[in-house]
Each structure stands twice: as structure tokens, then as C-alpha cells.
Motif scaffolding. Sequence first.
Motif, PDB file in Angstrom:
ATOM      1  N   ASN A 151     -34.467  95.188  45.488  1.00 52.56           N
ATOM      2  CA  ASN A 151     -33.546  95.543  46.695  1.00 52.56           C
ATOM      3  C   ASN A 151     -34.266  95.047  47.900  1.00 52.56           C
ATOM      4  O   ASN A 151     -33.502  94.733  49.016  1.00 52.56           O
ATOM      5  CB  ASN A 151     -33.473  97.180  46.629  1.00 52.56           C
ATOM      6  N   PRO A 152     -35.591  95.507  48.294  1.00 53.13           N
ATOM      7  CA  PRO A 152     -35.914  95.184  49.544  1.00 53.13           C
ATOM      8  C   PRO A 152     -35.984  93.541  49.856  1.00 53.13           C
ATOM      9  O   PRO A 152     -35.593  93.180  51.118  1.00 53.13           O
ATOM     10  CB  PRO A 152     -37.558  95.517  49.611  1.00 53.13           C
ATOM     11  N   MET A 153     -36.289  92.680  48.778  1.00 53.91           N
ATOM     12  CA  MET A 153     -36.151  91.394  49.193  1.00 53.91           C
ATOM     13  C   MET A 153     -34.728  90.930  49.279  1.00 53.91           C
ATOM     14  O   MET A 153     -34.374  89.971  49.887  1.00 53.91           O
ATOM     15  CB  MET A 153     -36.697  90.447  48.191  1.00 53.91           C
ATOM     16  N   THR A 154     -33.917  91.570  48.374  1.00 55.65           N
ATOM     17  CA  THR A 154     -32.601  91.045  48.715  1.00 55.65           C
ATOM     18  C   THR A 154     -31.807  91.600  50.131  1.00 55.65           C
ATOM     19  O   THR A 154     -30.915  90.705  50.867  1.00 55.65           O
ATOM     20  CB  THR A 154     -31.538  91.731  47.688  1.00 55.65           C
ATOM     21  N   ALA A 155     -32.079  92.827  50.357  1.00 56.47           N
ATOM     22  CA  ALA A 155     -31.769  93.151  51.799  1.00 56.47           C
ATOM     23  C   ALA A 155     -32.455  92.448  52.911  1.00 56.47           C
ATOM     24  O   ALA A 155     -31.606  91.931  53.859  1.00 56.47           O
ATOM     25  CB  ALA A 155     -32.210  94.631  52.137  1.00 56.47           C
ATOM     26  N   LEU A 156     -33.516  91.923  52.905  1.00 57.19           N
ATOM     27  CA  LEU A 156     -34.197  91.140  53.788  1.00 57.19           C
ATOM     28  C   LEU A 156     -33.535  89.598  53.633  1.00 57.19           C
ATOM     29  O   LEU A 156     -33.297  88.921  54.523  1.00 57.19           O
ATOM     30  CB  LEU A 156     -35.599  90.868  53.626  1.00 57.19           C
ATOM     31  N   PHE A 158     -30.340  88.831  52.907  1.00 56.68           N
ATOM     32  CA  PHE A 158     -29.088  89.055  53.440  1.00 56.68           C
ATOM     33  C   PHE A 158     -29.125  88.882  54.693  1.00 56.68           C
ATOM     34  O   PHE A 158     -28.237  87.979  55.401  1.00 56.68           O
ATOM     35  CB  PHE A 158     -28.511  90.116  53.065  1.00 56.68           C
ATOM     36  N   ALA A 159     -30.351  89.448  55.430  1.00 55.06           N
ATOM     37  CA  ALA A 159     -30.284  89.386  56.894  1.00 55.06           C
ATOM     38  C   ALA A 159     -30.728  87.974  57.274  1.00 55.06           C
ATOM     39  O   ALA A 159     -30.349  87.395  58.303  1.00 55.06           O
ATOM     40  CB  ALA A 159     -31.252  90.436  57.421  1.00 55.06           C
ATOM     41  N   GLU A 160     -31.672  87.478  56.654  1.00 57.21           N
ATOM     42  CA  GLU A 160     -32.014  86.030  56.765  1.00 57.21           C
ATOM     43  C   GLU A 160     -31.023  84.787  56.569  1.00 57.21           C
ATOM     44  O   GLU A 160     -30.725  84.005  57.457  1.00 57.21           O
ATOM     45  CB  GLU A 160     -33.383  85.712  56.094  1.00 57.21           C
ATOM     46  N   THR A 161     -30.150  85.022  55.588  1.00 57.63           N
ATOM     47  CA  THR A 161     -29.217  84.226  55.308  1.00 57.63           C
ATOM     48  C   THR A 161     -28.154  84.275  56.305  1.00 57.63           C
ATOM     49  O   THR A 161     -27.462  83.255  56.877  1.00 57.63           O
ATOM     50  CB  THR A 161     -28.474  84.602  53.947  1.00 57.63           C
ATOM     51  N   THR A 162     -27.574  85.215  56.618  1.00 61.34           N
ATOM     52  CA  THR A 162     -26.942  85.471  58.120  1.00 61.34           C
ATOM     53  C   THR A 162     -27.387  84.966  59.134  1.00 61.34           C
ATOM     54  O   THR A 162     -26.633  84.078  59.764  1.00 61.34           O
ATOM     55  CB  THR A 162     -26.773  86.980  58.165  1.00 61.34           C
ATOM     56  N   ARG A 163     -28.494  85.017  59.614  1.00 60.60           N
ATOM     57  CA  ARG A 163     -29.293  84.165  60.570  1.00 60.60           C
ATOM     58  C   ARG A 163     -29.225  82.727  60.599  1.00 60.60           C
ATOM     59  O   ARG A 163     -28.897  81.960  61.216  1.00 60.60           O
ATOM     60  CB  ARG A 163     -30.597  84.641  60.868  1.00 60.60           C
ATOM     61  N   ARG A 164     -29.257  82.021  59.203  1.00 58.73           N
ATOM     62  CA  ARG A 164     -29.371  80.727  59.057  1.00 58.73           C
ATOM     63  C   ARG A 164     -27.979  80.462  58.994  1.00 58.73           C
ATOM     64  O   ARG A 164     -27.989  79.388  59.447  1.00 58.73           O
ATOM     65  CB  ARG A 164     -29.928  80.428  57.291  1.00 58.73           C
ATOM     66  N   ASP A 165     -27.069  81.010  58.791  1.00 56.24           N
ATOM     67  CA  ASP A 165     -25.442  80.696  58.992  1.00 56.24           C
ATOM     68  C   ASP A 165     -24.805  80.874  60.076  1.00 56.24           C
ATOM     69  O   ASP A 165     -23.935  80.625  60.576  1.00 56.24           O
ATOM     70  CB  ASP A 165     -24.678  81.528  58.059  1.00 56.24           C
ATOM     71  N   VAL A 186     -32.454  97.926  57.454  1.00 50.98           N
ATOM     72  CA  VAL A 186     -32.959  96.525  57.909  1.00 50.98           C
ATOM     73  C   VAL A 186     -32.180  95.880  59.064  1.00 50.98           C
ATOM     74  O   VAL A 186     -32.652  95.466  59.959  1.00 50.98           O
ATOM     75  CB  VAL A 186     -32.817  95.489  56.513  1.00 50.98           C
ATOM     76  N   CYS A 187     -30.794  96.090  58.859  1.00 54.09           N
ATOM     77  CA  CYS A 187     -29.917  95.704  60.138  1.00 54.09           C
ATOM     78  C   CYS A 187     -30.302  96.384  61.475  1.00 54.09           C
ATOM     79  O   CYS A 187     -30.227  95.566  62.484  1.00 54.09           O
ATOM     80  CB  CYS A 187     -28.650  95.550  59.760  1.00 54.09           C
ATOM     81  N   LYS A 188     -30.449  97.525  61.095  1.00 47.73           N
ATOM     82  CA  LYS A 188     -30.923  98.353  62.511  1.00 47.73           C
ATOM     83  C   LYS A 188     -31.862  97.712  63.194  1.00 47.73           C
ATOM     84  O   LYS A 188     -32.196  97.638  64.370  1.00 47.73           O
ATOM     85  CB  LYS A 188     -30.925  99.768  62.104  1.00 47.73           C
ATOM     86  N   GLU A 189     -32.906  97.524  62.438  1.00 48.17           N
ATOM     87  CA  GLU A 189     -34.201  97.086  63.050  1.00 48.17           C
ATOM     88  C   GLU A 189     -34.048  95.705  63.471  1.00 48.17           C
ATOM     89  O   GLU A 189     -34.839  95.338  64.477  1.00 48.17           O
ATOM     90  CB  GLU A 189     -35.447  97.093  61.812  1.00 48.17           C
ATOM     91  N   ASP A 190     -33.279  94.925  62.625  1.00 42.49           N
ATOM     92  CA  ASP A 190     -33.297  93.659  63.266  1.00 42.49           C
ATOM     93  C   ASP A 190     -32.208  93.111  64.115  1.00 42.49           C
ATOM     94  O   ASP A 190     -32.138  91.942  64.479  1.00 42.49           O
ATOM     95  CB  ASP A 190     -32.933  92.605  61.877  1.00 42.49           C
ATOM     96  N   GLY A 191     -31.380  94.062  64.503  1.00 47.82           N
ATOM     97  CA  GLY A 191     -30.485  94.056  65.753  1.00 47.82           C
ATOM     98  C   GLY A 191     -29.139  93.204  65.125  1.00 47.82           C
ATOM     99  O   GLY A 191     -28.494  92.539  66.036  1.00 47.82           O
ATOM    100  N   LEU A 192     -28.899  93.419  63.886  1.00 51.55           N
ATOM    101  CA  LEU A 192     -27.760  92.837  63.250  1.00 51.55           C
ATOM    102  C   LEU A 192     -26.677  93.896  63.014  1.00 51.55           C
ATOM    103  O   LEU A 192     -26.909  95.103  62.857  1.00 51.55           O
ATOM    104  CB  LEU A 192     -27.910  92.281  61.893  1.00 51.55           C
ATOM    105  N   ASP A 193     -25.417  93.665  63.352  1.00 46.89           N
ATOM    106  CA  ASP A 193     -24.273  94.518  63.148  1.00 46.89           C
ATOM    107  C   ASP A 193     -23.779  94.390  61.748  1.00 46.89           C
ATOM    108  O   ASP A 193     -23.881  93.354  61.194  1.00 46.89           O
ATOM    109  CB  ASP A 193     -22.999  94.204  64.152  1.00 46.89           C
ATOM    110  N   THR A 331     -40.133 104.516  54.052  1.00 45.80           N
ATOM    111  CA  THR A 331     -39.223 104.547  55.216  1.00 45.80           C
ATOM    112  C   THR A 331     -38.194 103.614  55.030  1.00 45.80           C
ATOM    113  O   THR A 331     -37.312 103.774  54.139  1.00 45.80           O
ATOM    114  CB  THR A 331     -39.775 104.424  56.739  1.00 45.80           C
ATOM    115  N   THR A 332     -38.125 102.306  55.481  1.00 49.77           N
ATOM    116  CA  THR A 332     -37.054 101.336  55.511  1.00 49.77           C
ATOM    117  C   THR A 332     -36.662 101.061  54.002  1.00 49.77           C
ATOM    118  O   THR A 332     -35.523 101.010  53.671  1.00 49.77           O
ATOM    119  CB  THR A 332     -37.422 100.161  56.296  1.00 49.77           C
ATOM    120  N   PHE A 333     -37.760 100.725  53.398  1.00 50.52           N
ATOM    121  CA  PHE A 333     -37.411 100.154  51.901  1.00 50.52           C
ATOM    122  C   PHE A 333     -37.750 101.358  50.729  1.00 50.52           C
ATOM    123  O   PHE A 333     -37.706 101.016  49.650  1.00 50.52           O
ATOM    124  CB  PHE A 333     -38.489  99.173  51.490  1.00 50.52           C
ATOM    125  N   ALA A 334     -37.602 102.675  50.962  1.00 52.81           N
ATOM    126  CA  ALA A 334     -37.886 103.740  50.358  1.00 52.81           C
ATOM    127  C   ALA A 334     -36.511 103.703  49.156  1.00 52.81           C
ATOM    128  O   ALA A 334     -35.309 103.483  49.643  1.00 52.81           O
ATOM    129  CB  ALA A 334     -37.780 105.118  50.973  1.00 52.81           C
TER     130      ALA A 334
END
Length: 368
Positions: A151-156, A158-165, A186-193, A331-334
Amino acid sequence: MNATGKQVVSTLGSDNTVTIEAIAREWPAPTGNQVLVRMEAAPINPSDLFLMTMGADLEKAQYTPGKIVAPVLPAYAAAQKARHGQVMDLGNEGAGEVVAAGDQPMAQGLIGQRVACLPGHAFGEYAIADAMMCLPLGEHSSEEGAASFVNPMTALGFAETTRRDGGSALIHLAAASNLGQMLARVCKEDGLDLINIVRREEQAELLRSQGADYVVNSSSDSFIDDLAAAIEETGAMIGFDPIGGGDMTDKCLIAMEKVAAARMTEWSRYGSEEMKRMYIYGRLDARPTVLTPSYGFGWSVSGWLVMSFLASLEMPQMLAIRQRILDGLTTTFASSYKAKVGLEEMLTKDVIMDYAQMGTGEKYLVTP
């Protein structure tokens, strides 16, 4: 050091049955960069359930201590013909204590430490894992660290794939799941909607109570319009779908096109060329994926796999991700769990029929 104990495995037979059982197993002494982990906790993820229960009729199964034999719908059995007769180990990830190691320095350095790992056979009393894919947990418990990878690496991812795209916003379906709630943090921390799609109002209320800005209920009569409004506000033209079957990916693309077409300065019979992407990363719904290509000619639907994402990372990126997960483990990845079960208890009728439903907030933890 060799070890003996029990391991949960799945075997698909040519007679259209699947056998899930806890068998006696001997684990060889680790070599090279391998470590032997005495397993203490392992989550049951949807990816584990694919090998366990896909197409199986658990209501009509035969249950004996430590063993289930269930009929499988012929269509599912035929689609998985290549694995007929193969004994498949179960359990993607988990955590426990390293009790032996190969002769490589990295492996030797883990002896006596509690680690999270990704062995692919975590539903056992022991596991052989690659030291490179182990995360030392320090003072964290095995329960806290059991779900440190998928789950943590999947969430991260998704965020990175979005930025790559080239995006700064994304859509996620089945968003009230453990993974969905983690992705929101994760999105809150990374500033992604993040646009969260759920199917029940209580799920929507749960996410809003956790600070979600955009939540859309797919059961609403105004779903497409509500989704389009959120897309217009955020600019999300990228989505991640764990459902797979049915028409939810199609509906997301329709809503994306509704927004993209409204931004066109000149009408075209071919629709918009604005790129719209949906990634399917699961099969919560085993039906065929329905697409009604009415979204112009700038769209794609493809698969997304966390292991492929990880393979795309350079070593410094991988190390940074590992450290971020460790720092946010409580916290984030609990992760939270409905119940804890042993290896044989997880193969009882009431228990497997409960966790096989993959209900929101009802993840099980196996404690070998």
C-alpha cells in the motif's frame, strides 16, 4: 540454519477446484544476500485474494482443519489454465525477525533485527527474503510494519506516476479503502489534488472527516456531473482504478471528456485531443472492462503494477521512498485491521468469507 513450519498455499486443479491449505514446509538456509525471517504479521491484501479466491464459490466449499477445497467457475479456471497443478505460495508482504542470513554483509547486518519484507510467501511461519527488499523497523512492531510495502509504495507510486504524466491532480476509485485513505494523506503532503470516488455516503463522510476536499459518490444520480465538476476544478485527467471490471473506468473517461470538450475553442466531430489516462491496478470486479470510446482521440487505458513502478526507480529514489515510509509508519502509512488470525484460522469458513468481501475498513492481519 534450516527451518520447518507451516505455509499457506493455493493450487488450482484441472477439475475446476481450488485448494487452499496450510502445508508442512522446510525453508533452506539462506545464501548470498538472502535472509530467513520468522514471520510475525502479514496483511491479507486484495492481490493475495486473487490467488486465493478468484472465481471460487466459498459458500459451497469443503472445509476441514487447515484446508479449503472450493469449486471455481469454469471461465475463471480456463483463464488460469497455465497455473493448473502448480502449488502457489501465498502472502505478498509481512514482517518478522531475521533469524539467519547469507554471507553477504547487507544480509548479515540484519540478523536479530525486526524487518518488513516482500517475500511473496508471507503466510507462513518463516520466509526467505532478499535483504535489499527488507526494511529494518527499528522500534516499530511487526504489526505496525507488516504493510510497509504494497500500500505505501502503491500510494507513492500513484503520486509519482501522476507527476511523470505531467499532472498535479488525480482520481482514485474505491477511495475509502486502507490504500485510498493512505493516498489521501500522501497527496496532502505532496500538494496534489485528489478526487476520491466512493459508492456509499458513509464512505464519503469518512473521507471528509479526514480532510478530503473532493469526494464523489458513484451511487448518486448526478455522479457524472459531480465528477466532471471536480475534474474542472482540479484539472485531474489521470485516474487509478482497482475495480477493473464494469464501467467505472469508462465513466471517468466520459467525465474527463466532458470537461475537455467544454474547453475546446472549435468544435470537432472527433472530440477533444486532450490526453485522458486511466490506470487499472486491480480486479475487485472480475467482469470484463466496459469501454464506450466516446472521449475523443486523446485517451488511454492501461495496467499499473507496483512492482513495475519500483523497477523504474533509481537506487537513490528507492532509498528515499523506504526512508519516507519508515518515518511515516504510524502516521501517513499506518494501516488498521479488523481482526488478527492464525494460519489455520484464516482458512475457516466464517473468517475467509468475511475477509474475501474486501469491505472498507475490514482488512485482516495474519499472525503466524
